[in-house]
Design a protein around this motif. Structure first.
Motif, mmCIF file in Angstrom:
data_model
loop_
_atom_site.group_PDB
_atom_site.id
_atom_site.type_symbol
_atom_site.label_atom_id
_atom_site.label_comp_id
_atom_site.label_asym_id
_atom_site.label_seq_id
_atom_site.Cartn_x
_atom_site.Cartn_y
_atom_site.Cartn_z
ATOM 1 N N ALA A 13 -3.497 -65.157 60.348
ATOM 2 C CA ALA A 13 -2.148 -65.080 60.909
ATOM 3 C C ALA A 13 -1.154 -64.651 59.828
ATOM 4 C CB ALA A 13 -1.752 -66.436 61.474
ATOM 5 N N PRO A 14 0.008 -64.142 60.230
ATOM 6 C CA PRO A 14 0.996 -63.717 59.231
ATOM 7 C C PRO A 14 1.454 -64.886 58.366
ATOM 8 C CG PRO A 14 1.954 -63.722 61.433
ATOM 9 C CD PRO A 14 0.497 -63.984 61.600
ATOM 10 N N GLU A 15 1.739 -64.576 57.139
ATOM 11 C CA GLU A 15 2.195 -65.600 56.202
ATOM 12 C C GLU A 15 3.522 -66.178 56.681
ATOM 13 O OE1 GLU A 15 1.387 -62.485 55.527
ATOM 14 O OE2 GLU A 15 -0.179 -62.472 53.990
ATOM 15 N N PRO A 16 3.707 -67.497 56.536
ATOM 16 C CA PRO A 16 4.999 -68.098 56.901
ATOM 17 C C PRO A 16 6.131 -67.477 56.079
ATOM 18 C CG PRO A 16 3.325 -69.794 56.610
ATOM 19 C CD PRO A 16 2.729 -68.504 56.117
ATOM 20 N N VAL A 17 7.317 -67.415 56.662
ATOM 21 C CA VAL A 17 8.472 -66.841 55.958
ATOM 22 C C VAL A 17 9.294 -67.920 55.254
ATOM 23 C CG1 VAL A 17 8.632 -64.796 57.416
ATOM 24 C CG2 VAL A 17 9.889 -66.859 58.050
ATOM 25 N N SER A 33 3.690 -74.341 63.889
ATOM 26 C CA SER A 33 5.034 -73.876 63.569
ATOM 27 C C SER A 33 5.305 -72.649 64.426
ATOM 28 C CB SER A 33 5.122 -73.506 62.086
ATOM 29 O OG SER A 33 4.932 -74.638 61.269
ATOM 30 N N GLY A 34 6.547 -72.199 64.455
ATOM 31 C CA GLY A 34 6.874 -70.997 65.225
ATOM 32 C C GLY A 34 6.015 -69.827 64.780
ATOM 33 N N VAL A 35 5.420 -69.138 65.740
ATOM 34 C CA VAL A 35 4.525 -68.019 65.467
ATOM 35 C C VAL A 35 5.111 -66.762 66.098
ATOM 36 C CG1 VAL A 35 2.195 -67.097 65.770
ATOM 37 C CG2 VAL A 35 2.529 -69.570 65.513
ATOM 38 N N GLY A 36 5.244 -65.731 65.281
ATOM 39 C CA GLY A 36 5.754 -64.452 65.767
ATOM 40 C C GLY A 36 4.667 -63.388 65.764
ATOM 41 N N PRO A 37 5.035 -62.157 66.052
ATOM 42 C CA PRO A 37 4.065 -61.074 66.171
ATOM 43 C C PRO A 37 3.780 -60.295 64.887
ATOM 44 C CG PRO A 37 6.175 -60.349 66.999
ATOM 45 C CD PRO A 37 6.334 -61.789 66.611
ATOM 46 N N ASN A 124 19.698 -66.107 70.396
ATOM 47 C CA ASN A 124 20.473 -64.967 69.929
ATOM 48 C C ASN A 124 19.692 -64.113 68.931
ATOM 49 O OD1 ASN A 124 22.860 -63.385 69.562
ATOM 50 N ND2 ASN A 124 23.206 -64.493 67.648
ATOM 51 N N LYS A 125 18.932 -64.775 68.060
ATOM 52 C CA LYS A 125 18.233 -64.062 66.998
ATOM 53 C C LYS A 125 17.131 -64.955 66.459
ATOM 54 C CE LYS A 125 19.195 -61.521 62.770
ATOM 55 N NZ LYS A 125 20.187 -61.118 61.787
ATOM 56 N N LEU A 126 16.079 -64.326 65.937
ATOM 57 C CA LEU A 126 15.002 -65.052 65.260
ATOM 58 C C LEU A 126 15.042 -64.686 63.780
ATOM 59 C CD1 LEU A 126 12.436 -64.588 68.126
ATOM 60 C CD2 LEU A 126 13.236 -66.792 67.250
ATOM 61 N N PRO A 127 14.376 -65.450 62.905
ATOM 62 C CA PRO A 127 14.511 -65.245 61.459
ATOM 63 C C PRO A 127 14.068 -63.874 60.938
ATOM 64 C CG PRO A 127 13.494 -67.361 61.910
ATOM 65 C CD PRO A 127 13.582 -66.638 63.217
ATOM 66 N N PRO A 129 13.012 -59.660 62.357
ATOM 67 C CA PRO A 129 13.394 -58.782 63.467
ATOM 68 C C PRO A 129 12.329 -58.711 64.566
ATOM 69 C CG PRO A 129 12.767 -57.474 61.571
ATOM 70 C CD PRO A 129 12.742 -58.906 61.135
ATOM 71 N N ILE A 130 12.152 -59.825 65.253
ATOM 72 C CA ILE A 130 11.175 -59.937 66.333
ATOM 73 C C ILE A 130 11.893 -60.330 67.623
ATOM 74 C CG2 ILE A 130 9.237 -60.461 64.801
ATOM 75 C CD1 ILE A 130 9.625 -63.440 65.458
ATOM 76 N N ALA A 131 11.221 -60.107 68.755
ATOM 77 C CA ALA A 131 11.823 -60.409 70.050
ATOM 78 C C ALA A 131 11.211 -61.630 70.722
ATOM 79 C CB ALA A 131 11.684 -59.200 70.970
ATOM 80 N N ILE A 132 10.115 -62.175 70.139
ATOM 81 C CA ILE A 132 9.436 -63.324 70.740
ATOM 82 C C ILE A 132 8.831 -64.200 69.646
ATOM 83 C CG2 ILE A 132 7.317 -61.972 71.066
ATOM 84 C CD1 ILE A 132 6.773 -63.715 73.587
ATOM 85 N N GLU A 133 8.873 -65.511 69.884
ATOM 86 C CA GLU A 133 8.232 -66.475 68.996
ATOM 87 C C GLU A 133 7.731 -67.626 69.870
ATOM 88 O OE1 GLU A 133 9.812 -67.456 64.959
ATOM 89 O OE2 GLU A 133 10.112 -69.425 65.866
ATOM 90 N N LEU A 134 6.555 -68.163 69.514
ATOM 91 C CA LEU A 134 5.977 -69.287 70.248
ATOM 92 C C LEU A 134 5.867 -70.514 69.362
ATOM 93 C CD1 LEU A 134 5.161 -66.990 72.202
ATOM 94 C CD2 LEU A 134 3.004 -68.171 72.530
#
Length: 141
Positions: A13-17, A33-37, A124-127, A129-134
């Protein structure tokens, strides 16, 4: 009270930010934790076109949905859980008006056999530039 607390990270999975694990096991529950694409090892986000300043020019919610579901599955499996063990999913969308129908259709395909509780909210925004997080909770043995 459960005393088994373990921080877990996936090498797929992508490294945490930030300073947080992909997941944390507490007893028989696995909290993600929140997971994005994003893709692991890069700042690439499937279906996203950015300008020179990192602002979103365009994005493909379908590509992002497939990618975020893959990332969640990777974290679950690396932690010893599974897609079918998900019990609760919170979904954050940045554009409910334009993206909900596509996301909802894909969600129904991915969760046809397992139907965890679900909450979907617009933010409004995620940390990044993504449009979805789970944000997910699963059972674990």
């Amino acid at each position: 009270m459960a005393t088994n607390k373990e921080l877990l990270n996936s090498n797929k999975a992508p490294e945490p930010v930030g300073l947080y694990p992909h997941a944390r096991r507490v007893g028989t529950l696995l909290f993600l934790s929140g997971v994005g694409p994003r893709e692991r090892g890069s700042k690439t986000i499937p279906g996203v076109e950015l300008d020179e300043q990192g602002n979103i020019l365009s994005y493909d919610i379908e590509a992002q949905c497939h990618s975020v579901f893959r990332n969640v599955r990777a974290i679950l499996e690396d932690a010893g859980s599974s897609w079918d063990s998900l019990v609760d999913v919170t979904v954050f969308l940045t554009n409910m008006k334009d993206d909900f129908a596509t996301y909802n259709r894909l969600y129904a395909e991915y969760f046809a056999d397992n139907q965890p509780c679900r909450t979907t909210v617009e933010v409004n925004k995620l940390p990044t530039p993504i449009a979805i997080e789970l944000k997910c909770i699963a059972m674990i043995d």
